[in-house]
Scaffold this active site. Structure first.
Site, PDB file in Angstrom:
ATOM      1  N   SER A  15     -15.301  -2.491   0.454  1.00 21.89           N
ATOM      2  CA  SER A  15     -14.992  -3.669   1.274  1.00 21.89           C
ATOM      3  C   SER A  15     -14.015  -3.296   2.374  1.00 21.89           C
ATOM      4  CB  SER A  15     -14.387  -4.783   0.405  1.00 21.89           C
ATOM      5  OG  SER A  15     -13.131  -4.374  -0.121  1.00 21.89           O
ATOM      6  N   ASP A  56     -11.581   6.143  -9.444  1.00 25.04           N
ATOM      7  CA  ASP A  56     -10.204   5.713  -9.265  1.00 25.04           C
ATOM      8  C   ASP A  56      -9.482   6.836  -8.516  1.00 25.04           C
ATOM      9  OD1 ASP A  56      -7.473   5.239  -9.529  1.00 25.04           O
ATOM     10  OD2 ASP A  56      -7.613   4.511 -11.574  1.00 25.04           O
ATOM     11  N   VAL A  57      -8.942   6.545  -7.341  1.00 20.78           N
ATOM     12  CA  VAL A  57      -8.363   7.597  -6.516  1.00 20.78           C
ATOM     13  C   VAL A  57      -7.156   8.270  -7.163  1.00 20.78           C
ATOM     14  CG1 VAL A  57      -9.207   6.639  -4.348  1.00 20.78           C
ATOM     15  CG2 VAL A  57      -6.936   5.952  -5.205  1.00 20.78           C
ATOM     16  N   TYR A 158       5.254  -1.451  -0.639  1.00 18.72           N
ATOM     17  CA  TYR A 158       4.164  -1.150   0.290  1.00 18.72           C
ATOM     18  C   TYR A 158       4.642  -0.244   1.423  1.00 18.72           C
ATOM     19  CZ  TYR A 158       0.163  -2.027   3.376  1.00 18.72           C
ATOM     20  OH  TYR A 158      -0.945  -1.884   4.192  1.00 18.72           O
ATOM     21  N   THR A 193      -9.287  -8.530   7.038  1.00 21.04           N
ATOM     22  CA  THR A 193      -9.986  -7.973   5.874  1.00 21.04           C
ATOM     23  C   THR A 193     -10.012  -9.012   4.757  1.00 21.04           C
ATOM     24  OG1 THR A 193      -7.966  -7.070   4.896  1.00 21.04           O
ATOM     25  CG2 THR A 193      -9.133  -5.680   6.497  1.00 21.04           C
TER      26      THR A 193
END
Length: 252
Positions: A15, A56-57, A158, A193
């Protein structure tokens, strides 16, 4: 670097920025392997030239297997775009108490450690490919954020993670230069997004009004357009490019 007849990996490909980038690379002639969590892949759009790979990264073995899949086809693995990430908000000292340390670690683990994990394992595979006539083997594009530079209230985790991606950029480019692999980073501003899908139109209009020009939210396809430009421009290396309409974030 030519995109046609190459293999490409895009994380977060189910996405948002990742989906737009996967579609753009496929349209340009790449065989794209879009990595994402299984749940995200279930709702991802079907796109010609895009193969979805659950991974999963943050998991080295899952990423190693996904890289092997992408590198095992007829086309050489040349392009990697890291879009996977999360962005929860929490103040260091908030009404509900202290910032949860596990949440902080999770954000850094996915956004920064996950980016490094994919970068390193993919670079290992790219380095084994035959270079082109100019000594080039590949291009890696990571995703930071304007929050790396102007983190807002509630963005300690973040901003830390995206600041780490910015800090990773130049040493990664220098480390991988001997293998003919370029590394660059895009730092988007406010992009329309699915992460913004739950907010009101009034709130979205307020966000757009804060952008100097153009006074709107960025589109995922504009991020994808910039990725294609970076891939095609052989002399852009070790660079962090802001895509934000000249926006500079206020404290809140």
């Amino acid at each position: 670097m030519h995109i046609g007849n190459t293999a490409a990996i895009v994380t977060g490909g189910g996405s948002g920025l990742g989906a737009a980038t996967a579609a753009a690379l496929a349209k340009a002639g790449a065989s794209v392997y879009a990595l994402d969590l299984a749940g995200a892949i279930e709702t991802a759009p079907e796109v010609a030239g895009v193969t979805y790979v659950p991974a999963d990264v943050t998991d080295p073995e899952q990423v190693r297997a996904a890289v092997a899949t992408a590198a095992g086809g007829d086309a050489p693995l040349r392009i990697v775009v890291n879009c996977a990430g999360i962005g929860p908000s929490a103040r260091i000292l908030g009404k509900s108490g202290l910032h949860d340390l596990a949440l902080y670690a999770k954000v850094v683990q996915i956004n920064l450690v996950g980016t490094f994990n994919v970068l390193a394992l993919a670079a290992e595979a790219i380095a084994r490919t035959e270079a082109d006539g100019d000594g080039q083997r590949g291009v890696i594009v990571n995703t930071a954020s304007v929050a790396a530079f102007e983190g807002q209230v509630g963005q300690a985790a973040y901003s830390s993670s995206k600041g780490g991606v910015v800090g990773l950029n130049l040493p990664a480019a220098r480390d991988l230069a001997q293998y003919g692999i370029r590394v660059n980073t895009i730092a988007p501003g406010i992009v329309d997004t699915p992460m913004l899908a739950t907010v009101s139109e009034e709130f979205r209009a307020g966000l757009a009004a804060g952008v100097p020009f153009p006074k709107r939210l960025a589109r995922p396809d504009e991020y994808a357009q910039l990725v294609l430009a970076i891939v095609g421009h052989d002399y852009i290396n070790g660079e962090v490019i802001r895509m934000d309409g000249a926006l500079r974030m206020a404290p809140r």
